[in-house]
Design a protein around this motif. Structure first.
Motif, mmCIF file in Angstrom:
data_model
loop_
_atom_site.group_PDB
_atom_site.id
_atom_site.type_symbol
_atom_site.label_atom_id
_atom_site.label_comp_id
_atom_site.label_asym_id
_atom_site.label_seq_id
_atom_site.Cartn_x
_atom_site.Cartn_y
_atom_site.Cartn_z
ATOM 1 N N ARG A 1 -15.482 -4.981 12.799
ATOM 2 C CA ARG A 1 -16.402 -4.330 11.861
ATOM 3 C C ARG A 1 -15.726 -3.250 11.018
ATOM 4 O O ARG A 1 -16.382 -2.608 10.216
ATOM 5 N N ARG A 2 -14.435 -3.001 11.244
ATOM 6 C CA ARG A 2 -13.706 -1.991 10.467
ATOM 7 C C ARG A 2 -13.745 -2.370 8.980
ATOM 8 O O ARG A 2 -13.305 -3.456 8.607
ATOM 9 N N LEU A 3 -14.270 -1.476 8.154
ATOM 10 C CA LEU A 3 -14.284 -1.757 6.718
ATOM 11 C C LEU A 3 -12.892 -1.539 6.134
ATOM 12 O O LEU A 3 -12.136 -0.695 6.617
ATOM 13 N N LEU A 4 -12.586 -2.266 5.085
ATOM 14 C CA LEU A 4 -11.282 -2.107 4.438
ATOM 15 C C LEU A 4 -11.097 -0.660 3.969
ATOM 16 O O LEU A 4 -10.010 -0.093 4.083
ATOM 17 N N SER A 5 -12.182 -0.055 3.459
ATOM 18 C CA SER A 5 -12.093 1.336 2.986
ATOM 19 C C SER A 5 -11.662 2.276 4.119
ATOM 20 O O SER A 5 -10.850 3.181 3.919
ATOM 21 N N ASP A 6 -12.188 2.038 5.327
ATOM 22 C CA ASP A 6 -11.818 2.886 6.463
ATOM 23 C C ASP A 6 -10.391 2.584 6.932
ATOM 24 O O ASP A 6 -9.674 3.493 7.374
ATOM 25 N N PHE A 7 -10.008 1.314 6.852
ATOM 26 C CA PHE A 7 -8.627 0.962 7.211
ATOM 27 C C PHE A 7 -7.656 1.712 6.293
ATOM 28 O O PHE A 7 -6.673 2.297 6.746
ATOM 29 N N ILE A 8 -7.961 1.697 5.003
ATOM 30 C CA ILE A 8 -7.078 2.346 4.027
ATOM 31 C C ILE A 8 -7.002 3.849 4.283
ATOM 32 O O ILE A 8 -5.926 4.432 4.334
ATOM 33 N N ARG A 9 -8.149 4.469 4.479
ATOM 34 C CA ARG A 9 -8.175 5.933 4.614
ATOM 35 C C ARG A 9 -7.721 6.404 5.994
ATOM 36 O O ARG A 9 -6.957 7.354 6.099
ATOM 37 N N GLU A 10 -8.214 5.719 7.033
ATOM 38 C CA GLU A 10 -7.987 6.250 8.371
ATOM 39 C C GLU A 10 -6.805 5.617 9.094
ATOM 40 O O GLU A 10 -6.063 6.305 9.781
ATOM 41 N N ASP A 11 -6.643 4.314 8.959
ATOM 42 C CA ASP A 11 -5.522 3.667 9.649
ATOM 43 C C ASP A 11 -4.236 3.802 8.841
ATOM 44 O O ASP A 11 -3.170 4.035 9.389
ATOM 45 N N ALA A 12 -4.340 3.644 7.516
ATOM 46 C CA ALA A 12 -3.137 3.765 6.690
ATOM 47 C C ALA A 12 -2.933 5.200 6.198
ATOM 48 O O ALA A 12 -1.866 5.535 5.691
ATOM 49 N N GLY A 13 -3.958 6.028 6.319
ATOM 50 C CA GLY A 13 -3.827 7.434 5.917
ATOM 51 C C GLY A 13 -3.744 7.651 4.418
ATOM 52 O O GLY A 13 -3.286 8.692 3.954
ATOM 53 N N LEU A 14 -4.167 6.663 3.651
ATOM 54 C CA LEU A 14 -4.119 6.777 2.193
ATOM 55 C C LEU A 14 -5.480 7.248 1.690
ATOM 56 O O LEU A 14 -6.386 6.452 1.441
ATOM 57 N N THR A 15 -5.613 8.557 1.548
ATOM 58 C CA THR A 15 -6.935 9.123 1.269
ATOM 59 C C THR A 15 -7.241 9.226 -0.225
ATOM 60 O O THR A 15 -8.234 9.847 -0.608
ATOM 61 N N GLY A 16 -6.395 8.638 -1.048
ATOM 62 C CA GLY A 16 -6.688 8.614 -2.487
ATOM 63 C C GLY A 16 -7.900 7.760 -2.795
ATOM 64 O O GLY A 16 -8.616 7.994 -3.772
ATOM 65 N N THR A 17 -8.156 6.756 -1.959
ATOM 66 C CA THR A 17 -9.337 5.909 -2.132
ATOM 67 C C THR A 17 -10.548 6.665 -1.592
ATOM 68 O O THR A 17 -10.564 7.058 -0.427
ATOM 69 N N HIS A 18 -11.530 6.878 -2.433
ATOM 70 C CA HIS A 18 -12.708 7.653 -2.020
ATOM 71 C C HIS A 18 -13.870 6.734 -1.666
ATOM 72 O O HIS A 18 -13.989 5.638 -2.220
#
Lengths: 163, 297
Positions: A22-39
């Motif tokens: 159920r992990r959303l791609l947005s959460d993967f990007i921000r939280e797993d990859a640490g790329l917080t530029g995506t809001h």
């Protein structure tokens, strides 16, 4: 429910993480990859703040499961420019006041960059259609449209001018 | 919000997806592009135990034309249909409809089959399928069957696809020679759900009279609404402004749209009449009798 280890290529770098389906791609990007530029704004596909590119096409990262993007190529705002310099579109947003609070800006940039790449001709109508799925509560959009036109001029091949 | 937990299986072949459906049944949900399903998961309006991802089934992603019929595989992306010259050449109504469908960020992921199977009467593709008399092929482990658009859309967000079935293909028959086609819609902001809309096909006979007009109204009923009374009214008539206005009035009088915060029932009815008249006028202007050599556009 089981965890899966998935790898997603983001900005030409492989990110690997163990996630629930159920992990959303947005959460993967921000939280797993640490790329917080995506809001993340509305988290149901209406505001466009979380727009990223999947294999070059603009997509809403809150409307996609990370596991759906497994093995595919994602580009976020951090990948827009590969040098410390801004991408011409980012520079034009700055020059034309295409942002105030900046919350929506990464989504706008990631929607507009493929439009500018693919359009035969950049037009005001075309720009407005390209950003119809992105909400900005600060600018009233006109300065964003102006920024794209400035960037389009900037990015136009310079051959004619130099001759 | 975030989705409730579920198990996830990515199907590698259509038969495997059908096998999984047969075992998991009601507890499972097919995931194609997810552009309707994932918002419902995020809101927890849908809480399936298992998601069967059919989004990568290349076998079901195609657009081709066979004997005049346009065949669209269920997992074809909406953006592919939007760009298809094959589709826009024979079915200009489809291209118009897709232009209204959400935003580029949705169309790049959303599938044609997903939107049709979602069966939202406020969505563009179900309305286009209704007016173009599309036929849907669905399959289960025990075989395939074909369903007409009229039978396919059962009620709001409900299609005739059974729990163990999967949509494979949407087949759109060739429009009658020379028929005019139109699709109009109104929403407060482009890409929002429509407050109203109308799709129209007007074929003419050799004398230039209407022969087999089809009208479908959007957001007018729990299903894409074929306005049969209005269609009959135009049969054998010349498509003049007066006749078209009468048909639009008849079409709107058949429906009783639900009121909500976006618009009351009487407003929606009036809007349906206006949009239906616009669509009829536009389609009539494009229509030519079948035996006349068409000159340009």
């Amino acid at each position: 429910m089981t965890l899966s280890t998935i790898t997603i290529d983001i900005n030409d770098q492989a990110y690997r993480a163990e996630v629930e389906p159920r992990r959303l791609l947005s959460d993967f990007i921000r939280e797993d990859a640490g790329l917080t530029g995506t809001h993340v704004g509305c988290e149901h596909g209406v505001c466009g703040a979380c727009t990223v590119q999947l294999d070059g096409a603009p997509v809403r990262s809150c409307l996609m499961l990370a596991i759906q993007a497994e093995g595919r190529s994602v580009r976020t705002v951090e990948g827009l420019s590969d040098s410390p310099e801004f991408h011409p579109l980012q520079k034009a947003f700055l020059d034309a006041h295409g942002l105030q609070c900046g919350y929506c800006t990464p989504g706008f940039l990631m929607s507009l960059e493929p439009y500018m790449r693919d359009a035969d001709e950049i037009s005001e109508q075309g720009i407005r259609e390209a950003i119809a799925g992105n909400i900005c509560r600060c600018t009233g959009y006109q300065s964003i449209v102006d920024a794209v036109q400035i960037a389009a001029n900037e990015m136009r091949p310079q051959e004619d001018a130099e001759r | 919000m975030k989705p409730a937990p579920f198990d996830y299986v990515r199907a590698t072949h259509p038969d495997q997806a059908l096998e999984l459906l047969a075992t998991a049944g009601d507890e499972s949900k097919l995931l194609a592009g997810g552009q309707s399903l994932i918002p419902m998961l995020n809101f927890r309006l849908a809480r399936p135990a298992v998601l069967i991802d059919i989004g990568r089934l290349g076998e079901l992603s195609y657009i081709n034309r066979q004997d005049g019929t346009l065949r669209i595989g269920a997992t074809t992306r909406q953006a592919q249909l939007e760009r298809s010259k094959l589709a826009s050449a024979g079915w200009p109504l489809l291209a118009r409809a897709i232009g209204w469908l959400a935003h580029p960020q949705i169309r790049s992921v959303g599938t044609v089959g997903g939107s049709v199977a979602h069966a939202d009467p406020a969505a563009e593709l179900p309305v286009a399928c209704s007016v173009l008399e599309a036929r849907m092929t669905v399959a289960s482990r025990s075989g395939k069957r074909e369903i007409s658009a009229d039978d396919f859309f059962v009620t709001h967000l409900t299609s005739a696809i059974e729990a163990d079935e999967m949509l494979l293909e949407i087949a759109i028959p060739a429009a009658p020679d020379g028929a005019g086609q139109s699709f109009v819609e109104y929403s407060r902001r482009h890409g929002d759900f429509a407050l109203g809309g109308a799709a129209v096909v007007i074929p003419l006979d050799a004398q230039g009279r209407c022969a087999g007009v089809r009208i479908t109204l959007m957001t007018a009923a729990p299903v894409p609404w074929r306005a049969r009374t209005a269609e009959k009214l135009l049969e054998g008539e010349l498509p003049g402004a007066q006749q078209l206005a009468a048909a639009a009035k008849a079409a709107a009088s058949e429906i009783s749209p639900t009121s909500d915060i976006h618009g009351g029932s009487s407003y929606r009815k009036a809007l349906a009449q206006t949009l239906c008249f616009q669509a009829l006028t536009e389609a009539a202007a494009m229509a030519t009798p079948p035996d006349v050599t068409r000159v340009g556009k």
